[in-house]
Design a protein around this motif. Structure first.
Motif, PDB file in Angstrom:
ATOM      1  N   TYR A 154       0.837  -1.200   0.000  1.00  0.00           N
ATOM      2  CA  TYR A 154       0.000   0.000   0.000  1.00  0.00           C
ATOM      3  C   TYR A 154       0.877   1.258   0.000  1.00  0.00           C
ATOM      4  CZ  TYR A 154      -2.978   3.667   1.975  1.00  0.00           C
ATOM      5  OH  TYR A 154      -3.621   4.856   2.219  1.00  0.00           O
ATOM      6  N   GLU A 158       1.039   3.936  -3.072  1.00  0.00           N
ATOM      7  CA  GLU A 158       0.748   5.345  -2.803  1.00  0.00           C
ATOM      8  C   GLU A 158       1.926   6.235  -3.178  1.00  0.00           C
ATOM      9  OE1 GLU A 158      -2.673   5.243  -2.662  1.00  0.00           O
ATOM     10  OE2 GLU A 158      -2.366   6.962  -1.337  1.00  0.00           O
ATOM     11  N   MET A 191      -6.833  -6.565  -2.444  1.00  0.00           N
ATOM     12  CA  MET A 191      -6.678  -5.215  -1.877  1.00  0.00           C
ATOM     13  C   MET A 191      -6.640  -4.153  -2.967  1.00  0.00           C
ATOM     14  SD  MET A 191      -3.846  -3.682   0.826  1.00  0.00           S
ATOM     15  CE  MET A 191      -2.465  -3.471  -0.308  1.00  0.00           C
ATOM     16  N   ARG A 243     -10.019  -3.743  -4.883  1.00  0.00           N
ATOM     17  CA  ARG A 243     -10.966  -3.017  -4.025  1.00  0.00           C
ATOM     18  C   ARG A 243     -10.601  -1.547  -3.926  1.00  0.00           C
ATOM     19  NH1 ARG A 243     -14.980  -4.457  -0.566  1.00  0.00           N
ATOM     20  NH2 ARG A 243     -14.514  -2.783   0.881  1.00  0.00           N
ATOM     21  N   GLY A 244      -9.304  -1.266  -3.980  1.00  0.00           N
ATOM     22  CA  GLY A 244      -8.844   0.119  -3.921  1.00  0.00           C
ATOM     23  C   GLY A 244      -9.049   0.861  -5.231  1.00  0.00           C
ATOM     24  N   PRO A 289      -7.253  -0.147   2.581  1.00  0.00           N
ATOM     25  CA  PRO A 289      -6.790   1.129   3.141  1.00  0.00           C
ATOM     26  C   PRO A 289      -7.378   2.360   2.459  1.00  0.00           C
ATOM     27  CG  PRO A 289      -5.000  -0.050   2.023  1.00  0.00           C
ATOM     28  CD  PRO A 289      -6.136  -0.996   2.131  1.00  0.00           C
ATOM     29  N   TRP A 290      -7.780   2.243   1.205  1.00  0.00           N
ATOM     30  CA  TRP A 290      -8.370   3.401   0.539  1.00  0.00           C
ATOM     31  C   TRP A 290      -9.751   3.688   1.110  1.00  0.00           C
ATOM     32  CZ3 TRP A 290      -5.274  -0.218  -1.891  1.00  0.00           C
ATOM     33  CH2 TRP A 290      -4.066   0.261  -2.402  1.00  0.00           C
ATOM     34  N   LYS A 291     -10.501   2.628   1.377  1.00  0.00           N
ATOM     35  CA  LYS A 291     -11.816   2.840   1.986  1.00  0.00           C
ATOM     36  C   LYS A 291     -11.664   3.340   3.426  1.00  0.00           C
ATOM     37  CE  LYS A 291     -16.482   1.112   2.382  1.00  0.00           C
ATOM     38  NZ  LYS A 291     -17.498   0.188   1.868  1.00  0.00           N
ATOM     39  N   ARG A 344      -9.389   5.337   4.532  1.00  0.00           N
ATOM     40  CA  ARG A 344      -9.126   6.780   4.456  1.00  0.00           C
ATOM     41  C   ARG A 344     -10.384   7.563   4.118  1.00  0.00           C
ATOM     42  NH1 ARG A 344      -3.851   7.093   0.808  1.00  0.00           N
ATOM     43  NH2 ARG A 344      -5.258   8.475  -0.331  1.00  0.00           N
TER      44      ARG A 344
END
Lengths: 302, 302
Positions: free
Chosen positions: A218, A222, A256, A259-260, B183-185, B187
């Motif tokens: 992640y 990012e 992950m 979904r992101g 992690p995007w959700k 945030r």
């Protein structure tokens, strides 16, 4: 526009090289075919090291002869020295990956070379690939920590990135060989590496040994990294931590990232099927991925 | 100055409530003592729900009588209704935690209430704690996804945060009950929740069911959250995903955060010892944490 993240499947090479199951060549080809059906377009499939050192990869020439050449699939072969590089090129690898080390403790034990020596050797053998027009990438092992020396200075990794770029590597992968990285160190390392990497692509190779691989991925995504290594079923441990989890599982990463909102081009259901096939047929022992146990979401629960 | 992250240990309550081992009261007290010795200063220790529904928590009054009252250790008791709230206050809990639900599918099955109904009930029973001067916190379950309804809208979680704050909650925890968050959700949810939470503290409760808990924690900490739930050994699964990992393991979280330069106040070695004690004595079955398998780093490897 949806951002694409390329997942390099390392199961057929890094995943198998230390596995006690000693997968047959026929089964390796089936493994590769299953991966292609799941959408994999770039994978480590062969290793041109001495067969006495890595018996599970002794059939790499044969594997490269038999893998399907279709759908833009690219096969990466590993080479650690001149002889390996020549074999990888002769075998028809689409890309050769070379390993530098970030720390002498692991380097001397694993490749009998210091970090500088691994970079010096790359200078010499990268030319062989350039002459054939075959792209070479570099993975730096123990980039975040060495089992013998402890912490690794990100500045050393950045220096190796500069050496890799100067010698014409198209891509530079940072490998957390023993699974000790944390996302803050990943960011710090990437900051320093970027100052040396120019237009050379960056790639991350994380092991989930201490449950930090997904956080590290992640953080890397990012920070703008677009290429991530993973192995279906999380196969491929580190001989220095035999009881622990190895490579981060492809299906977990895909879950992950998709979904992101990222596009990996991979089919989660088929990856999970492949992990289960590894358990029942491919390796005949349990593999370690969260998605193959828990299943995707949203899943029909009624 | 080193930033402190408070880890709320949920092992003695969330970790045990569905465990088949049915830990005895004596062993629970030993568990709590071991946690205190590892530095834990805030933990879930009791649940005041009907003993027929959660037999493993039937001894909660007794547990609260016997836990050591020392070193500023704070014990949290869970209550889901007025009777539970009265029992928790009578039992001398330092704090009561109430559960709202973010989605009707899970809510109706688990608490026979919709999201709004769980907020309405909190309005009524929070007053009982306020009258006694006992702080109340709220956890919202299935905050990132519901096994029956699918995706959860972060706006609903934010709305519940506003209700919790209005009713006087000192803290609002977002619970990924079935382990589906990315992690995007996280945030996005935090962004919306912050608009409603004022000076109410925020806390995150992640399950590692799909291997995303550590990435979610990293995202939350980077977004300014200072309180994280975890359970030693990762004990405490979700009945909706019996084969899967449950709570993220305290020792894994501590490893990542301390390496990242944060102060958790916890002793990693003693946490790992406690996870191993759970396996051999406390629960007598394997637990699931990466650090208890792989060990800390740097570790003496020579």
């Amino acid at each position: 526009m949806t951002r694409k993240i390329e997942i390099v499947e390392v199961g057929p090479r890094d995943g198998l090289q230390n596995d006690p199951a000693m997968m047959s060549t026929d089964t390796k080809i089936e493994f590769v075919e299953r991966l292609i059906a799941a959408g994999v377009r770039r994978m480590e499939a062969a290793s041109f090291v001495h067969p006495k050192l890595v018996p599970a990869m002794a059939d790499s020439d044969d594997v490269m002869q038999r893998v399907p050449r279709q759908d833009g699939v690219k096969y990466i072969g590993l080479a650690l020295n001149e002889r390996g590089m020549r074999r990888a090129l002769e075998a028809g690898c689409d890309e050769v990956n070379y390993v530098m080390v970030a720390s002498p403790g692991f380097g001397l034990k694993n490749q009998n070379a210091t970090p500088d020596e691994t970079a010096d050797l790359f200078d010499r053998i990268a030319i062989l690939a350039h002459d054939e027009g075959v792209p070479v990438s570099v993975t730096v092992s123990v980039a975040f920590g060495d089992p013998f020396d402890g912490e690794v200075d990100p500045a050393v990794v950045a220096q190796l990135a500069g050496r890799a770029r100067a010698a014409g590597a198209v891509e530079f992968a940072m490998g957390d060989t023993i699974g000790v990285a944390d996302p803050w160190k990943v960011r710090k390392t990437l900051d320093l590496v970027r100052a040396q990497s120019g237009d050379m692509r960056l790639r991350m190779h994380f092991h989930n040994t201490r449950n930090t691989a997904m956080a590290n991925i992640y953080a890397a995504v990012e920070a703008g990294v677009d290429v991530i290594d993973a192995s279906v079923g999380g196969i491929g441990g580190c001989p220095f931590a035999p009881a622990a989890t190895g490579n981060v599982a492809t299906e977990d990463v895909v879950y992950m990232l998709e979904r992101g909102g990222f596009d990996t081009g991979l089919d989660l259901g088929k990856l999970i099927e492949t992990a289960k096939w590894l358990e029942t047929d491919g390796l005949k022992h349990p593999v370690d991925s969260a998605l193959s146990r828990a299943g995707a979401f949203p899943a029909p629960a009624r």
